[in-house]
Design a protein around this motif. Structure first.
Motif, PDB file in Angstrom:
ATOM      1  N   LEU A  79     -60.032   3.125   4.913  1.00  0.00           N
ATOM      2  CA  LEU A  79     -61.324   3.318   5.562  1.00  0.00           C
ATOM      3  C   LEU A  79     -61.487   4.774   6.009  1.00  0.00           C
ATOM      4  CD1 LEU A  79     -63.934   2.116   6.713  1.00  0.00           C
ATOM      5  CD2 LEU A  79     -62.686   1.651   8.824  1.00  0.00           C
ATOM      6  N   ARG A  80     -60.434   5.276   6.618  1.00  0.00           N
ATOM      7  CA  ARG A  80     -60.511   6.651   7.117  1.00  0.00           C
ATOM      8  C   ARG A  80     -60.705   7.643   5.972  1.00  0.00           C
ATOM      9  NH1 ARG A  80     -59.340   7.705  12.466  1.00  0.00           N
ATOM     10  NH2 ARG A  80     -58.640   5.861  13.628  1.00  0.00           N
ATOM     11  N   SER A  81     -60.003   7.395   4.883  1.00  0.00           N
ATOM     12  CA  SER A  81     -60.131   8.361   3.786  1.00  0.00           C
ATOM     13  C   SER A  81     -61.541   8.301   3.191  1.00  0.00           C
ATOM     14  CB  SER A  81     -59.059   8.129   2.723  1.00  0.00           C
ATOM     15  OG  SER A  81     -59.322   6.914   2.046  1.00  0.00           O
ATOM     16  N   ILE A  82     -62.142   7.106   3.147  1.00  0.00           N
ATOM     17  CA  ILE A  82     -63.519   7.014   2.634  1.00  0.00           C
ATOM     18  C   ILE A  82     -64.471   7.751   3.566  1.00  0.00           C
ATOM     19  CG2 ILE A  82     -65.419   5.451   2.070  1.00  0.00           C
ATOM     20  CD1 ILE A  82     -63.315   3.385   1.245  1.00  0.00           C
ATOM     21  N   ILE A  83     -64.250   7.565   4.897  1.00  0.00           N
ATOM     22  CA  ILE A  83     -65.110   8.249   5.863  1.00  0.00           C
ATOM     23  C   ILE A  83     -64.985   9.758   5.683  1.00  0.00           C
ATOM     24  CG2 ILE A  83     -65.477   8.729   8.315  1.00  0.00           C
ATOM     25  CD1 ILE A  83     -64.639   5.843   8.888  1.00  0.00           C
ATOM     26  N   GLN A  84     -63.722  10.212   5.520  1.00  0.00           N
ATOM     27  CA  GLN A  84     -63.514  11.651   5.335  1.00  0.00           C
ATOM     28  C   GLN A  84     -64.179  12.144   4.055  1.00  0.00           C
ATOM     29  OE1 GLN A  84     -62.603  14.062   7.287  1.00  0.00           O
ATOM     30  NE2 GLN A  84     -62.546  12.412   8.815  1.00  0.00           N
ATOM     31  N   GLY A  85     -64.044  11.332   3.002  1.00  0.00           N
ATOM     32  CA  GLY A  85     -64.629  11.707   1.716  1.00  0.00           C
ATOM     33  C   GLY A  85     -66.137  11.853   1.780  1.00  0.00           C
ATOM     34  N   GLY A  86     -66.759  11.049   2.646  1.00  0.00           N
ATOM     35  CA  GLY A  86     -68.196  11.176   2.862  1.00  0.00           C
ATOM     36  C   GLY A  86     -69.047  10.545   1.768  1.00  0.00           C
ATOM     37  N   ALA A  87     -68.428   9.873   0.777  1.00  0.00           N
ATOM     38  CA  ALA A  87     -69.232   9.264  -0.292  1.00  0.00           C
ATOM     39  C   ALA A  87     -69.089   7.747  -0.264  1.00  0.00           C
ATOM     40  CB  ALA A  87     -68.777   9.798  -1.642  1.00  0.00           C
ATOM     41  N   THR A  88     -70.155   7.087  -0.601  1.00  0.00           N
ATOM     42  CA  THR A  88     -70.139   5.631  -0.614  1.00  0.00           C
ATOM     43  C   THR A  88     -69.114   5.114  -1.628  1.00  0.00           C
ATOM     44  OG1 THR A  88     -72.454   5.576  -0.065  1.00  0.00           O
ATOM     45  CG2 THR A  88     -71.551   3.593  -1.031  1.00  0.00           C
ATOM     46  N   MET A  89     -68.433   4.072  -1.242  1.00  0.00           N
ATOM     47  CA  MET A  89     -67.419   3.494  -2.119  1.00  0.00           C
ATOM     48  C   MET A  89     -67.679   2.001  -2.237  1.00  0.00           C
ATOM     49  SD  MET A  89     -64.550   4.855  -3.461  1.00  0.00           S
ATOM     50  CE  MET A  89     -63.979   6.072  -2.288  1.00  0.00           C
ATOM     51  N   LEU A  90     -67.740   1.539  -3.468  1.00  0.00           N
ATOM     52  CA  LEU A  90     -67.906   0.106  -3.684  1.00  0.00           C
ATOM     53  C   LEU A  90     -66.554  -0.447  -4.125  1.00  0.00           C
ATOM     54  CD1 LEU A  90     -69.830  -2.329  -3.885  1.00  0.00           C
ATOM     55  CD2 LEU A  90     -70.159  -1.727  -6.276  1.00  0.00           C
ATOM     56  N   LEU A 106     -70.902   7.177   7.560  1.00  0.00           N
ATOM     57  CA  LEU A 106     -72.023   7.673   8.375  1.00  0.00           C
ATOM     58  C   LEU A 106     -71.768   9.146   8.630  1.00  0.00           C
ATOM     59  CD1 LEU A 106     -72.194   4.879  11.103  1.00  0.00           C
ATOM     60  CD2 LEU A 106     -73.469   5.007   8.966  1.00  0.00           C
ATOM     61  N   VAL A 107     -72.623   9.959   8.050  1.00  0.00           N
ATOM     62  CA  VAL A 107     -72.430  11.405   8.185  1.00  0.00           C
ATOM     63  C   VAL A 107     -73.743  11.998   8.655  1.00  0.00           C
ATOM     64  CG1 VAL A 107     -71.811  13.523   6.999  1.00  0.00           C
ATOM     65  CG2 VAL A 107     -70.798  11.358   6.284  1.00  0.00           C
ATOM     66  N   HIS A 108     -73.647  12.843   9.629  1.00  0.00           N
ATOM     67  CA  HIS A 108     -74.858  13.547  10.006  1.00  0.00           C
ATOM     68  C   HIS A 108     -74.504  14.996  10.250  1.00  0.00           C
ATOM     69  CE1 HIS A 108     -78.978  13.882  11.425  1.00  0.00           C
ATOM     70  NE2 HIS A 108     -78.504  14.763  12.291  1.00  0.00           N
ATOM     71  N   ALA A 109     -75.207  15.864   9.546  1.00  0.00           N
ATOM     72  CA  ALA A 109     -74.984  17.307   9.658  1.00  0.00           C
ATOM     73  C   ALA A 109     -73.498  17.632   9.530  1.00  0.00           C
ATOM     74  CB  ALA A 109     -75.540  17.831  10.984  1.00  0.00           C
ATOM     75  N   GLY A 110     -72.867  16.988   8.551  1.00  0.00           N
ATOM     76  CA  GLY A 110     -71.471  17.284   8.271  1.00  0.00           C
ATOM     77  C   GLY A 110     -70.482  16.591   9.189  1.00  0.00           C
ATOM     78  N   GLU A 111     -70.990  15.939  10.202  1.00  0.00           N
ATOM     79  CA  GLU A 111     -70.080  15.289  11.142  1.00  0.00           C
ATOM     80  C   GLU A 111     -69.832  13.838  10.714  1.00  0.00           C
ATOM     81  OE1 GLU A 111     -69.674  14.240  15.895  1.00  0.00           O
ATOM     82  OE2 GLU A 111     -71.563  14.996  15.081  1.00  0.00           O
ATOM     83  N   ARG A 112     -68.569  13.448  10.727  1.00  0.00           N
ATOM     84  CA  ARG A 112     -68.224  12.062  10.363  1.00  0.00           C
ATOM     85  C   ARG A 112     -68.381  11.179  11.593  1.00  0.00           C
ATOM     86  NH1 ARG A 112     -68.359  15.214   6.127  1.00  0.00           N
ATOM     87  NH2 ARG A 112     -67.147  14.490   4.332  1.00  0.00           N
ATOM     88  N   LEU A 113     -69.290  10.228  11.496  1.00  0.00           N
ATOM     89  CA  LEU A 113     -69.563   9.385  12.664  1.00  0.00           C
ATOM     90  C   LEU A 113     -68.946   8.002  12.542  1.00  0.00           C
ATOM     91  CD1 LEU A 113     -73.344  10.274  12.971  1.00  0.00           C
ATOM     92  CD2 LEU A 113     -71.506  11.194  14.352  1.00  0.00           C
TER      93      LEU A 113
END
Lengths: 835, 122
Positions: free
Chosen positions: A375-386, A414-421
């Motif tokens: 989960l963390r790596s997907i959040i860091q990656g910033g791209a949707t993963m199916l 969830l990314v806003h202005a480069g920030e991982r939320l």
């Protein structure tokens, strides 16, 4: 109000704040009105350059407000943009007619807001060079908002604009007064743009008038060809800022080319026109279904943001807002399971589940079904993963899905202005249907995007008010009372504890003067303090009296300090109720004073006692030593019996006096320590007094006083005989002491209820101011002179009389002797009666 | 007739007792109940050989009397022996020739009188 000031009439403070922040960043000046009344007040004073108006106002119907604003001459040309969340079809239809220039839907996308506002403010954009020179234009557009917008811009370029709603109307107006050009939308009801061209070219009056067609629907080459063949001077595809129209106008008017006559027979043109219409119809139908779907997605996205902003206003709590809104959204999107992971500032993952999540345990959710790293790596990656996905090792994906019992899981960071939320996970227990995948993905992504925005927005707000909140929390939960006031003393904030201490409700305290709470006697002190605070002293602590709402006056300790709060100096007063402490302290001080007095008195008593006991010891010792010496000298000079008796009785009298002094000392200490216990018996007061006088006869004659006694009859009562005799002894003894050798009269009398004893002397008397004092303990009027005794006699007498529920008083004038009167109830009426 | 000893005391028992023991010892004794009476006795009676003076008395007290006679040349030389229950705490009696504390004992009393009357005679 500056010329470029924008008036925002919006009931929702969050939206207001958002709009203000957005526009102020653009260097625009904003004034805000929360309702219609405030708006009317503001525009009455100054005219804004643009009005943004919420359609849902608390006090006014927005449409009526617009009418009212438009009715003002100064505002007739000011752009008014409706600002709306959900617009019903009905309202949408009413908007242009009501006098709005445009609509912005909420939630507001800041970029869009800026663009729209910019477009309405004058002098925006290099294209708007005035080249109209007063020439007239007939403008045709069936979309009233667009029409209005076109008119605004064209007028600004110096044209005289005649707006019309369709081709037919445009044709009629153009025939009445042929314009420099006709500008028309293609797709219009009734006579459309193509029809307009054909009709105009067939009309001798309009044959030479340039016609500029613009469209957002007819975008195929065939459409353009048809337009030109039908007689259009130019055919442009509409751009949002209408720049295409201006450019085309400029081309047409500055270098007018002769209008080409219809190059095809009319019949052919009509057939071609019909084909283009059918083609357009098919396109519109196809577009519509997409639009409907997009609408529902937009609707859901919109609900996230507006729901969150409303919940923010209501609760100030983003997470609660997310709970409410997301479950509704995911439900609408046909997603059975949603899990929202939020990254806290400290890096921890918070989790919230929505929909059908009951089958999972909390730890399962929290660890992303045992794969938190994924989960963390997907959040860091910033791209949707199916999941399952090519990027995820199949074994890990299968383990995850099996553990969760899911067919698939879509993880949208969830990314806003480069920030991982965080991430939004949408999942289903059923095997997905491929056809839905793309729609589902875009929907979830859209919602995730909105959540990201909402979170960022919420954080911006909460971050801004963090300091405020911290302070509020501190104040509200402080165990001490807290009052915040301006430097002028006006109370602005009061916490619950302060309310409790002061007994006044907050509503009554706010806006009043803090000095007003303080009792008048302490106010000077408080004012001095207020002044000192104003002139820069930093902190203070005072104790003042404060009248509570219930009238009780309490002592409050106030610690005052000037603090900066939201870039303003205020006085922070911390108060605590110290009434108990102050009272205890006062009580303690009183006790200490009492104790000191008692110690002083004891020292005095010891000194007086030493003196008074030594005096009667003098004859005892002298005579004893004389007798001893006489016996030692072997009766050489034998003492004769009369001499012997004289000396022995001198000794005896001395001992007697000593004994009485000691008794009175003991009496005092008894009466003081445990009160007096009376032994009541029936006896005749007259005979008791007569007996006492008999015992005192020797002393009387030695003092040189004659004593007369009068008692008309027996006066029987229920008293403590020995104590009453003591009273008489003391009174008579007192008179002998101060009576200066003059006669003393003693009387006993009374009535059925009361007995009376009076003792009158004719000595120096007692001044009125001393008449109370003489009954005090160790009180002698002439402390430096010697009258013998401790000065206890009258005090003891009074204690005894009081114990019998009687009265003792003295009437006297200086130099005229004194009359002491004792009155005793004949029947005991107190509870201390003993058989 | 030798010069008497003047006993000044408001307490009758003390006064009488002192008078008795002094008479036993062969002195003539004059008595007064307070300072004023003592002053009268001095003015009208024979000049005493010594004065036994109590301090706490009504009317004119011992200290006032002492100050008064020390002011008057006619009486200033008469020896004054203060006899007081105040013990050593008594203040303002430095002008007195001697000080005895009540209850006074026979031997020191007679010794003091003898000493001061002898000194007065020399």
């Amino acid at each position: 109000m500056e010329r470029s000031t924008i008036l925002v009439i919006e009931s929702n403070p969050v939206i207001r704040k958002l709009v203000r922040l957005t526009l102020e960043r653009e260097g625009l000046a904003i004034v805000e009105a929360p309702d219609g009344r405030a708006a009317e007040d503001l525009v009455a004073r100054q005219v804004p350059a643009l009005i943004l108006l919420d359609l849902a106002l608390p006090d006014t119907d927005a449409f009526q407000l617009v009418a009212s604003l438009r009715a003002r001459e100064a505002l007739s040309e000011v752009p008014i943009v409706a600002f709306s969340g959900m617009i019903s079809k009905l309202d949408e239809a009413r908007i242009p007619a009501a006098g709005f220039d445009d609509v912005i839907s909420k939630p507001v996308e800041p970029l869009q807001l800026v663009q729209i506002v910019r477009s309405y403010l004058s002098g925006a954009g290099p294209l708007r060079m005035p080249f109209g020179h007063g020439r007239s234009l007939v403008v045709a557009d069936d979309d009233p908002i667009q029409l209005k917008l076109e008119c605004v811009h064209l007028r600004r370029m110096g044209f005289l604009v005649v707006p019309t709603a369709d081709g037919q109307q445009a044709l009629e107006r153009a025939r009445e007064d042929p314009p420099a050009a006709i500008v028309a939308d293609v797709m219009m009801p009734g006579l459309d743009g193509f029809g307009l061209c054909i009709a105009a070219r067939a009309d001798p009056i309009l044959d030479g008038v340039p016609i500029l067609l613009f469209t957002s629907s007819y975008v195929e080459t065939a459409d353009r060809e048809l337009a030109l063949r039908a007689g259009a001077t130019d055919f442009v595809v509409r751009t949002p800022d209408l720049s295409c129209v201006y450019e085309a106008l400029q081309r047409t008017l500055c270098a007018p080319a002769p209008s080409p006559g219809p190059s095809l027979p009319l019949e052919t043109l009509r057939r071609e026109h019909g084909k283009r219409l059918v083609r357009q119809l098919e396109r519109q139908v196809a577009l519509n279904s997409g639009v409907v779907r997009r609408c529902s997605t937009l609707h859901a996205e919109l609900a996230v943001l507006s729901g969150i902003s409303e919940a923010l206003v209501r609760t100030g709590d983003v997470e609660t807002a997310l709970d409410e809104v997301l479950s509704a959204c995911l439900d609408a999107g046909g997603i059975s399971v949603g899990v929202l992971y939020l990254l806290a500032p400290d890096g921890k993952l918070g989790v919230r589940g929505f929909g059908d999540v009951d089958g999972w345990s909390r730890p399962q959710l929290e660890t992303f079904f045992g794969e938190p790293g994924l989960l963390r790596s997907i959040i860091q990656g910033g791209a949707t993963m199916l999941i399952p996905a090519a990027e995820v090792p199949e074994e890990q994906a299968q383990r995850l899905l099996a553990s969760a019992g899911l067919a698939y899981a879509r993880v949208v960071p969830l990314v806003h202005a480069g920030e991982r939320l965080g991430a939004l996970v949408a999942a289903s227990r059923d095997a997905r249907r491929d056809g839905d995948e793309r729609e589902g993905a875009s929907f979830v992504e859209a919602v995730a995007n909105q959540i990201g925005q909402a979170l960022a927005l919420a954080r911006a707000f909460t971050g801004r008010s963090e300091a405020e909140n911290r302070y509020q929390t501190l104040v509200e939960h402080s165990a001490a009372g807290v009052i915040v006031s301006g430097l002028n003393g006006e109370i602005r904030e009061v916490n619950a504890k302060a309310e409790a201490i002061l007994g006044w409700p907050k509503s009554e305290l706010l806006g009043t003067q803090i000095l007003g709470l303080i009792e008048r006697d302490d106010r000077r002190e408080a004012e001095r303090l207020a002044l000192a605070l104003k002139t820069g002293r930093q902190d203070f602590r005072i104790e003042v009296h404060v009248a509570r709402a219930d009238g009780r006056v309490i002592v409050v300790e106030l610690s005052l300090a000037v603090v900066e709060l939201q870039s303003e100096s205020v006085v922070l007063s911390v108060l605590s109720d110290v009434t108990e402490r102050v009272h205890a302290e006062e009580e303690r001080k009183r006790l200490i004073r009492q104790l000191e007095a008692a110690i002083q008195q004891r020292d005095d008593v010891l000194m007086i006692a030493a003196h008074e006991l030594r005096t009667p010891l003098t004859p005892v010792r002298l005579q004893t030593q004389v007798l001893i010496r006489a016996v030692e000298q072997g009766l050489a000079e034998p003492i004769q019996p009369p001499q012997l008796i004289k000396r022995l009785s001198m000794i005896d009298r001395g001992v007697d006096r000593l004994q009485r002094l000691i008794t009175s000392l003991l009496d005092v200490s008894c009466m003081t320590a445990e009160g007096m216990i009376l032994e009541r018996n029936q006896f005749d007061l007259a005979s008791a007094v007569r007996e006492v006088l008999g015992r005192l006869s020797h002393e009387c004659s030695r003092a040189g006083c004659s004593v007369t006694f009068e008692a008309p009859a027996a006066v029987v009562g229920d008293w403590d005989r020995s104590r009453i005799e003591q009273v008489v002894e003391n009174l008579v003894g007192n008179s002998l002491k101060y009576g200066a050798g003059k006669p003393i009269e003693v009387r006993v009398g009374g009535d059925a209820e009361r007995a009376r004893i009076s003792v009158r002397d004719h000595g120096m008397g007692i001044a009125p101011q001393d008449q109370d004092r003489i009954f005090g303990r160790f009180e002698r009027l002439l402390p430096l002179q010697h009258y013998g005794g401790f000065g206890l006699g009258l005090w003891i007498a009074r204690q005894i009389v009081f114990q019998h529920f009687g009265e003792i008083k003295v009437t006297s004038a200086q130099g005229e002797g004194a009359l002491f009167t004792v009155e005793l109830p004949r029947r005991s009426s107190g509870p201390e009666v003993r058989a | 007739m030798t010069a008497p000893i003047l006993v000044v005391d408001d307490d009758a028992d003390c006064r009488e007792s002192l008078q008795l023991v002094l008479e036993d010892a062969g002195y003539a004794v004059a008595i007064a109940g307070d300072g004023r009476a003592a002053l009268q006795a001095l003015e009208s009676g024979p000049r005493p050989a010594a004065i036994l003076l109590d301090l706490m008395m009504p009317g004119m007290d011992g200290k006032e009397f002492l100050a008064e006679i020390k002011r008057r040349p006619a009486f200033a030389a008469i020896p004054v022996i203060v006899v007081s229950a105040w013990g050593r705490q008594a203040q303002g009696v430095e002008a007195a020739q001697d000080f005895l504390e009540k209850p006074v004992e026979l031997a020191p009393l007679l010794g003091a009188i003898r000493r001061h009357t002898a000194a007065a005679l020399r």
